[in-house]
Each structure stands twice: as structure tokens, then as C-alpha cells.
Scaffold this motif. Sequence first.
Motif, short mmCIF file in Angstrom:
data_model
loop_
_atom_site.label_atom_id
_atom_site.label_comp_id
_atom_site.label_asym_id
_atom_site.label_seq_id
_atom_site.Cartn_x
_atom_site.Cartn_y
_atom_site.Cartn_z
N GLU A 1 -30.03 1.97 10.22
CA GLU A 1 -28.65 2.34 10.53
C GLU A 1 -27.87 2.78 9.29
N THR B 1 -35.66 -3.06 14.08
CA THR B 1 -35.61 -3.57 12.71
C THR B 1 -36.90 -4.33 12.38
N ASN C 1 -25.38 -6.78 13.28
CA ASN C 1 -26.82 -6.94 13.00
C ASN C 1 -27.30 -6.07 11.86
MG LIG Z 1 -31.72 -3.76 14.14
#
Ligand SMILES: [Mg+2]
Length: 269
Positions: free
Chosen positions: A185, A57, A269
Amino acid sequence: MFQSVRKNPKSTEVPVVLTAEGITVAFGGFVAVKGMNLKLYEHDLHFLIGPNGAGKTTMLDVICGKTKPVSGAVKLADGTELTRLKEHQIVRKGVGRKFQAPSIFGGLTVQENLTLAAETRRSPLQALGIQRYGKISSAMERITRQIGLQDRVHTRAGALSHGEKQWLEIGMLLLQEPRVLLLDEPAAGMTDEETHKTGRLLQEIARERSVVVVEHDMEFVREYAAKVTVMHEGKLLKEGTMAEVQEDPRVAEVYLGKRRDDHAVAETN
Ligand SMILES: [Mg+2]
Ligand SMILES: Nc1ncnc2c1ncn2[C@@H]1O[C@H](COP(=O)(O)OP(=O)(O)O)[C@@H](O)[C@H]1O
């Protein structure tokens, strides 16, 4: 030239769209990404995988300008160095980012959300041009069909299913005509059917653009990834096709070894 194309098709045939080189990111004293490299080609459907906390990320954050690295550069094909630009300038340079939390307006319809996204793309000069307006509405129609929401245009976005909301947001990003699309994601929380629809949508998008997907779901990666980069502890561990990546014992060790933790935190997350 033709000879070199045959010898090394990857580097000479397909143009590079974006290059991240030597990216290092520190949060206080903690170095989350350490000299990471990532090269993105035209029409890539490039998956970024690795155990939780690997820095995936953070890499997307660096490319879209949300996080500034302490060293390294992110360059577009024309030489533009993105780490010097602000987030909105990077969007205008053709790099779109979808975050995990959707940023749609629940009280507005699908069509209204898409219209808003299209409007923000237009410059004042373009806004005056009727021709450009015609182009936008045909792009909207095409994209609405592409994301599978053609029968939902008048539905309030807040009433859509989880999957449909994610597709709407992808549609809103597409209306900004990005050359590079970054997705974190995108299939998280989706049903199997929605996940496959998303995979096919990403394949279709990659025909016109370059797509980077951060993903946890190995089944999804196996099925849809053209290219996979594995990160571990802020560094590049392995890059290649899914088959090449799977063959590497180091990948199995770091990735599968931590897989159970991954699933535990995937929701948060
Ligand atoms: Mg991540
Ligand atoms: N804003 C932040 N402040 C401090 N540490 C952070 C911050 N963002 C991420 N980290 C840490 O950096 C590491 C990489 O995080 P991240 O890029 O989110 O990993 P991934 O997406 O691969 O799971 C993790 O250890 C995470 O806790």
C-alpha cells in the motif's frame, strides 16, 4: 521457437523472475494463506488485491522471508529457494521490500539517507573500488531525480511530506538494485497528486525491475496495474488484466461486498 512465441507470448517471451508455489501459512491454528501461487515476470507491475484479511501482506512477508510458510516454495529464476533463506540473504538475492511504516532516518538529510542505503549495498571488496564508488554516486543522482527529490537533497527527512518520505524510502530500496520490489500500500495516506506521482514512479521502476504492489485503492489499481491477482480467504480467486478481473462476478461479490470494511480498516493495517 518463433512460432511458439507468437502462440503464447506471455510464457515464452518474457522471462519469469520469481515463482511462489503452493504457499500455505498458518498462525497457530489459523490458516491465513492456503496453497497460493504467484508468478512474477520481468517488467511486471503486478497488483495484489482482495478484501481485508485475504492474505496479501502475508504473501509479501513470505516472499521477503519475514514469515516462513508451512509448505510451498518461492523460487527465483536461477532456482534459489527463498523460503530457506534469512531475510537479509533474500535482500542480497535482489528482493527488496517496502513496509507500510517508513524506515527512514528523520534526523538525517535526504542525501544522507540515500548514502546510507547505498553503503549497505556495497560489499567490502566493492567498497575499495573507486570505479564502483563513481557508479554509486551516479546511481544516486539518477534515483534522486527519479523519486522527484532532486531539490530536497539537503532537507532533513523528518521535514518531508508524507508522500516524499515514501518516495525517499523507495529510492533507498532502488539503491540496493533489487530485481524484485515488493510494496505494501505505497499510496496509503497520500493526496491525489502524490498518488499519481507514485503510480508513474512505479511504472518507471517496472521498466527495469519487477514490481508487486498490495493495494486497496481501486482507482489506483485501475489506472496503473498491468496485471492483477485477486486473493480471497488466503487463496487465488482470479488473475488477469484489470478488465478481466472486473468482469468476473466472483470478484465483484467478494471484493465489492467487503469494500466498506476495507475502508474502515485501511488506516490501521
Ligand atoms: Mg495488508
Ligand atoms: N502474525 C499474525 N498472527 C496471527 N494472525 C495473523 C498474523 N498476521 C496476519 N494474520 C491474519 O491472517 C489473515 C491475513 O492477513 P493479511 O495477510 O495481513 O491480510 P491482508 O493484507 O490481505 O489484509 C488475517 O486474518 C490476519 O488477521
